[in-house]
Design an enzyme around this catalytic site. Structure first.
Site, PDB file in Angstrom:
ATOM      1  N   TRP A 127      66.898   0.128 -18.945  1.00  0.00           N
ATOM      2  CA  TRP A 127      66.516  -0.100 -20.349  1.00  0.00           C
ATOM      3  C   TRP A 127      65.199  -0.867 -20.415  1.00  0.00           C
ATOM      4  O   TRP A 127      64.317  -0.558 -21.228  1.00  0.00           O
ATOM      5  CB  TRP A 127      67.616  -0.845 -21.099  1.00  0.00           C
ATOM      6  CG  TRP A 127      68.853  -0.031 -21.324  1.00  0.00           C
ATOM      7  CD1 TRP A 127      70.118  -0.323 -20.888  1.00  0.00           C
ATOM      8  CD2 TRP A 127      68.965   1.210 -22.050  1.00  0.00           C
ATOM      9  NE1 TRP A 127      70.985   0.656 -21.287  1.00  0.00           N
ATOM     10  CE2 TRP A 127      70.325   1.603 -21.998  1.00  0.00           C
ATOM     11  CE3 TRP A 127      68.060   2.028 -22.733  1.00  0.00           C
ATOM     12  CZ2 TRP A 127      70.789   2.775 -22.600  1.00  0.00           C
ATOM     13  CZ3 TRP A 127      68.521   3.203 -23.333  1.00  0.00           C
ATOM     14  CH2 TRP A 127      69.870   3.555 -23.263  1.00  0.00           C
ATOM     15  N   ASP A 151      65.647  -8.037 -25.575  1.00  0.00           N
ATOM     16  CA  ASP A 151      66.585  -6.961 -25.875  1.00  0.00           C
ATOM     17  C   ASP A 151      67.970  -7.485 -25.496  1.00  0.00           C
ATOM     18  O   ASP A 151      68.309  -7.579 -24.325  1.00  0.00           O
ATOM     19  CB  ASP A 151      66.237  -5.706 -25.060  1.00  0.00           C
ATOM     20  CG  ASP A 151      67.268  -4.591 -25.243  1.00  0.00           C
ATOM     21  OD1 ASP A 151      68.256  -4.797 -25.981  1.00  0.00           O
ATOM     22  OD2 ASP A 151      67.077  -3.509 -24.645  1.00  0.00           O
ATOM     23  N   LYS A 189      77.393  -2.203 -29.280  1.00  0.00           N
ATOM     24  CA  LYS A 189      78.041  -2.743 -28.087  1.00  0.00           C
ATOM     25  C   LYS A 189      78.849  -3.992 -28.420  1.00  0.00           C
ATOM     26  O   LYS A 189      80.045  -3.989 -28.266  1.00  0.00           O
ATOM     27  CB  LYS A 189      77.003  -3.009 -27.000  1.00  0.00           C
ATOM     28  CG  LYS A 189      76.644  -1.711 -26.297  1.00  0.00           C
ATOM     29  CD  LYS A 189      75.248  -1.632 -25.785  1.00  0.00           C
ATOM     30  CE  LYS A 189      74.942  -0.212 -25.320  1.00  0.00           C
ATOM     31  NZ  LYS A 189      73.530   0.036 -25.202  1.00  0.00           N
TER      32      LYS A 189
HETATM   33  C1  LIG Z   1      72.400   0.613 -25.078  1.00  0.00           C
HETATM   34  C2  LIG Z   1      71.174  -0.146 -24.828  1.00  0.00           C
HETATM   35  C3  LIG Z   1      69.939   0.259 -25.356  1.00  0.00           C
HETATM   36  C4  LIG Z   1      69.780   1.524 -26.178  1.00  0.00           C
HETATM   37  O1  LIG Z   1      70.430   1.350 -27.399  1.00  0.00           O
HETATM   38  P1  LIG Z   1      70.318   2.438 -28.577  1.00  0.00           P
HETATM   39  O2  LIG Z   1      70.814   1.646 -29.738  1.00  0.00           O
HETATM   40  O3  LIG Z   1      71.216   3.560 -28.186  1.00  0.00           O
HETATM   41  O4  LIG Z   1      68.911   2.852 -28.714  1.00  0.00           O
HETATM   42  C5  LIG Z   1      68.827  -0.534 -25.120  1.00  0.00           C
HETATM   43  N1  LIG Z   1      68.931  -1.659 -24.397  1.00  0.00           N
HETATM   44  C6  LIG Z   1      70.100  -2.081 -23.858  1.00  0.00           C
HETATM   45  C7  LIG Z   1      70.132  -3.334 -23.066  1.00  0.00           C
HETATM   46  C8  LIG Z   1      71.247  -1.332 -24.061  1.00  0.00           C
HETATM   47  O5  LIG Z   1      72.411  -1.739 -23.530  1.00  0.00           O
END
Ligand SMILES: *Cc1c(COP(=O)(O)O)cnc(C)c1O
Length: 365
Positions: free
Chosen positions: A107, A177, A201
């Site tokens: 990511w 993030d 999540k």
């Molecule tokens: C799942 C995830 C993403 C992508 O998320 P989306 O909402 O599907 O774009 C980005 N960064 C991390 C750390 C993730 O776990």
């Protein structure tokens, strides 16, 4: 919120992921008519007083949980964390500037690659040579003096690593993030320039992206970027420049209430440490299971491990699913097993997995 027994399996999915059962029950109970409103949350205007109340309470609860002061906006956006990979550099990276990226997984790598479309990117630390099995130590970080910001991924969902604490990166604003660990423990949001997370999540359902951004940083964006992708526009319009994901914000608000009922983020951290500890102990007990993350970088949220062979790994996933333990297959890019045990994941599910692991090892070990 009360809880009644249901026939739910234990859901170890990495995302969209398990939600607190009392939240689902409240949403179900009030789905046809929101109390005092007489219409479903799915039917009301995003400019109604009822929805104003929903959004304001959700934001106030989030602020209270984090201890967030007045220097930051809270924005409710769409497009997922992936859209933030673009919005962050579009808004914060001047054409003559440089952004530092700490690359600790796929990511983080995607975020850095996207930022390259908008300006100069410097990978100031990476653990790719170690297959991302750890996060860097503080002496491995080499922030660029005067960088526009430093970006990192607080929890690496796929490889199962997490920063034990957010590092010191000097004067540049820290951009995080936090898609897979926001609110799993206390976070000093006031110290961060920007924190973003796809909600699906650890925070709520898919369709909502939460952004916490220092107010002054929203003023950096050049005029040329699209209206919908400007933090300042979302901030000015209270996240309602256009129609926001009304239901997702409502459900996020119920999750915030649940977190407050559970005792807040310190209590969540204690519970998450207990859950992860039990699971890592089971992995470390003999040589049959093998944790894939360095012990000092192990995630509280995504617990990754391997078995002696791929055939056994496949069998483990199949038999676990039959025993009511769903979603234990690792990400397709790394293989193995992954147990995602976010805030809402019940402790009883961890116990059930540990029991299953002991029995599986007894038969196959
Ligand atoms: C799942 C995830 C993403 C992508 O998320 P989306 O909402 O599907 O774009 C980005 N960064 C991390 C750390 C993730 O776990």
């Amino acid at each position: 919120m009360s809880s009644t027994p249901t026939h739910r399996v234990f859901n170890f999915s990495a995302g969209p992921a398990v939600l607190p059962e009392p939240v689902l029950q409240e949403a179900q109970r009030d789905l046809v008519a929101l109390p005092g409103v007489g219409m479903s949350i799915l039917e009301i205007s995003h400019r109604s007083a009822a929805f104003d109340g929903v959004l304001e309470l959700a934001e106030a609860d989030l602020r209270a949980l984090i201890g967030l002061g007045g220097d930051h906006h809270v924005l409710f956006l769409q497009g997922g964390a992936s859209q933030q990979f673009a919005m962050v550099p579009m808004n914060l990276l001047p054409t003559d500037g440089v952004a530092d990226y700490i690359v600790t997984g796929s990511w983080a790598k995607k975020a850095a690659t996207e930022a390259e479309k908008f300006g100069r990117v410097n990978v100031c630390a990476t653990t790719e040579a170690d297959a991302f099995t750890r996060v860097p130590s503080s002496d491995e970080l080499h922030p660029t003096p005067g960088a526009a910001y430093v970006h990192l991924t607080s929890n690496n969902t796929i490889v199962g690593t997490q920063w034990p604490t957010l590092p010191e990166v000097g004067d540049a604003p820290l951009v995080v993030d936090a898609s897979s660990d926001l609110l799993c423990r206390p976070i000093d949001g006031n110290r961060c320039g920007l924190v973003y997370a796809g909600a699906q999540k650890n925070l709520g359902p898919a369709g909502l992206t939460v952004v916490i951004v220092r107010k002054d940083l929203t003023q950096r964006a050049p005029e040329s970027i699209p209206t919908m992708l400007r933090y300042a526009v979302a901030a000015k319009h209270g996240s309602r420049y256009n129609t926001p994901p009304v239901f997702a914000i409502y459900l996020f608000g119920l999750v915030m209430r649940w977190l407050r009922d559970m005792g807040g983020l310190s209590a969540m951290e204690t519970r998450n440490r207990r859950k992860a500890g039990v699971l890592y102990d089971a992995i470390d007990r003999t040589g049959f299971y093998r944790g894939t993350a360095d012990p000092g970088s192990r995630s509280l949220m995504n617990v990754t491990f391997r078995l002696p062979s791929e055939a056994l790994e496949q069998q483990f996933v199949t038999e676990a699913a039959a025993a009511g333990l769903s979603g234990l297959k690792g990400h397709r890019s790394v293989g193995g097993q992954r147990a995602s045990i976010y805030n809402a994941f019940p402790e009883a599910g961890v116990t059930a997995l540990v029991d299953f692991m002991c029995e599986f090892e007894r038969v196959h070990g």
